[in-house]
Design a protein around this motif. Structure first.
Motif, mmCIF file in Angstrom:
data_model
loop_
_atom_site.group_PDB
_atom_site.id
_atom_site.type_symbol
_atom_site.label_atom_id
_atom_site.label_comp_id
_atom_site.label_asym_id
_atom_site.label_seq_id
_atom_site.Cartn_x
_atom_site.Cartn_y
_atom_site.Cartn_z
ATOM 1 N N ASP A 268 -5.142 101.558 34.860
ATOM 2 C CA ASP A 268 -4.523 102.522 33.951
ATOM 3 C C ASP A 268 -3.938 103.683 34.753
ATOM 4 O O ASP A 268 -4.598 104.230 35.640
ATOM 5 N N GLY A 284 -0.011 103.828 30.669
ATOM 6 C CA GLY A 284 0.120 102.377 30.661
ATOM 7 C C GLY A 284 -0.718 101.763 31.760
ATOM 8 O O GLY A 284 -1.410 102.457 32.507
ATOM 9 N N ASN A 285 -0.668 100.444 31.887
ATOM 10 C CA ASN A 285 -1.475 99.725 32.861
ATOM 11 C C ASN A 285 -0.581 98.905 33.781
ATOM 12 O O ASN A 285 0.275 98.151 33.304
ATOM 13 N N GLN A 289 2.520 96.198 32.998
ATOM 14 C CA GLN A 289 3.891 96.665 33.137
ATOM 15 C C GLN A 289 4.142 97.049 34.589
ATOM 16 O O GLN A 289 3.210 97.325 35.345
ATOM 17 N N ILE A 294 6.353 101.759 33.144
ATOM 18 C CA ILE A 294 5.375 102.734 32.647
ATOM 19 C C ILE A 294 5.967 104.135 32.688
ATOM 20 O O ILE A 294 5.889 104.889 31.711
ATOM 21 N N LYS A 299 5.037 105.796 26.197
ATOM 22 C CA LYS A 299 3.794 106.571 26.308
ATOM 23 C C LYS A 299 3.986 107.786 27.219
ATOM 24 O O LYS A 299 3.417 108.848 26.963
#
Length: 343
Positions: A268, A284-285, A289, A294, A299
């Motif tokens: 993360d 995001g992770n 992605q 990200i 986000k």
């Protein structure tokens, strides 16, 4: 005495990124492509110590481990996007990662500067120190007994760390190697002892920093502790700016989500390490992605809008790592110096 500028900001050495921030801090079409200069990475979540002052004890020291092959791809993408450096530290002890030397090689190969913050117990397993910019060992005592008490480990670890530091000095090349003490009631009387140990070993310096209460930490043992810091001296750098009670004169954080990021051992990516596990700061992770997806994604845009419009920085962690950068950016953005054209 602080030629390393560890108690201030180095943002003025990146005028291109500062200009991006001045032009795009309020415009998402520009802001989405302002990548961090620096990323802190936690290769593993586990730790071999349980320090009394640990800020991230609430994370539980879980045995998560980043995949080194995935990191190799991420490093290239980071470097191509404008990231300049990565520091391996985080919620666990980075040297517990069984492929840490491969990870360092891949980061360097991508063109990233590399640094470590570590407790130093496994420092002897780290190869090719000359490819690393700096290593800072968390060494919070000057004696075996106090070390064992603060790090909550066996006293022999103190001897092992000192031996590892002495060995590292012999093979460091241009790598800067130092020790850092968080000043606590238990160790304040051993500052001079640690300084002398550092000089005897040949460390570049020993630094002293204040304890900072993390907003989520389970530990509140030192929350109200007030300890007078020592003075700077030969071989000792005291982070005085951190010890001073700062009146925050800027109204919002201009460093987040721009200048830095934090990659957890889970994959993360967070915009600020003070808000780990807070979904508002989870961008995001990297297992799901790419780094760019990200950073340019929904986000991060939501976090950008939250920090600009809703975040009350009075709720942030005291002695924020981005404080000096925020002071610098606030003066530029809000033009707080009169008659700036009379240089």
């Amino acid at each position: 005495m602080d030629k390393f500028k560890i108690d201030s900001t180095k943002l003025m050495y990146h005028p291109d990124r500062v200009l991006q921030l001045l032009e795009g801090a309020e415009h998402w079409d520009i802001a989405k492509d302002i990548y961090p200069l620096y990323v802190e990475i936690s290769p593993v979540g586990a730790c071999n110590h349980r320090c009394t002052f640990c800020a991230v004890d609430y994370l539980g020291y879980k045995t998560n481990m980043l995949d080194e092959k995935m990191l190799a791809d991420v490093f290239w993408e980071m470097a191509q996007s404008g990231v300049k450096s990565v520091m391996f530290a985080g919620e666990g002890e980075p040297l517990l990662h069984k492929h840490i030397n491969h990870i360092v090689f891949d980061a360097n190969n991508a063109g990233l500067d590399v640094a470590f913050t570590t407790n130093g117990v496994l420092l002897n397993k780290l190869d090719n120190l000359e490819t690393i910019k700096w290593i800072r060992v968390s060494l919070n005592a000057g004696t075996r007994e106090t070390y064992a008490k603060v790090h909550r480990t066996k006293p022999d670890d103190f001897d092992r760390v000192l031996a590892n530091l002495a060995d590292a000095v012999l093979r460091k090349g241009d790598c800067s190697i130092s020790a850092q003490m968080v000043l606590l009631p238990e160790n304040a009387h051993e500052v001079e002892t640690l300084k002398q140990i550092g000089k005897d070993i040949g460390l570049d310096f020993v630094s002293i920093k204040p304890y900072s209460q993390h907003r989520k930490s389970l530990t509140h043992l030192y929350e109200n502790a007030q300890i007078e810091p020592p003075e700077d001296s030969d071989g000792l750098i005291v982070r005085h700016a951190g010890f001073e009670t700062k009146e925050i004169k800027y109204e919002k954080c201009n460093a987040t989500p721009f200048l830095w990021a934090y990659l957890m051992s889970t994959g993360d990516l967070y915009s600020c390490s003070a808000y780990l596990l807070d979904d508002r700061f989870n961008l995001g992770n990297i297992g799901l992605q790419t780094f760019r997806e990200i950073w340019r994604g929904d986000k991060r845009r939501a976090n950008w809008e939250f920090v600009r419009n809703e975040l009350d920085i009075k709720d942030c962690r005291v002695n924020c790592r981005m404080h000096q950068a925020n002071v610098y950016m606030d003066e530029l953005i809000n033009n707080k110096v009169p008659s700036v054209n009379f240089i």
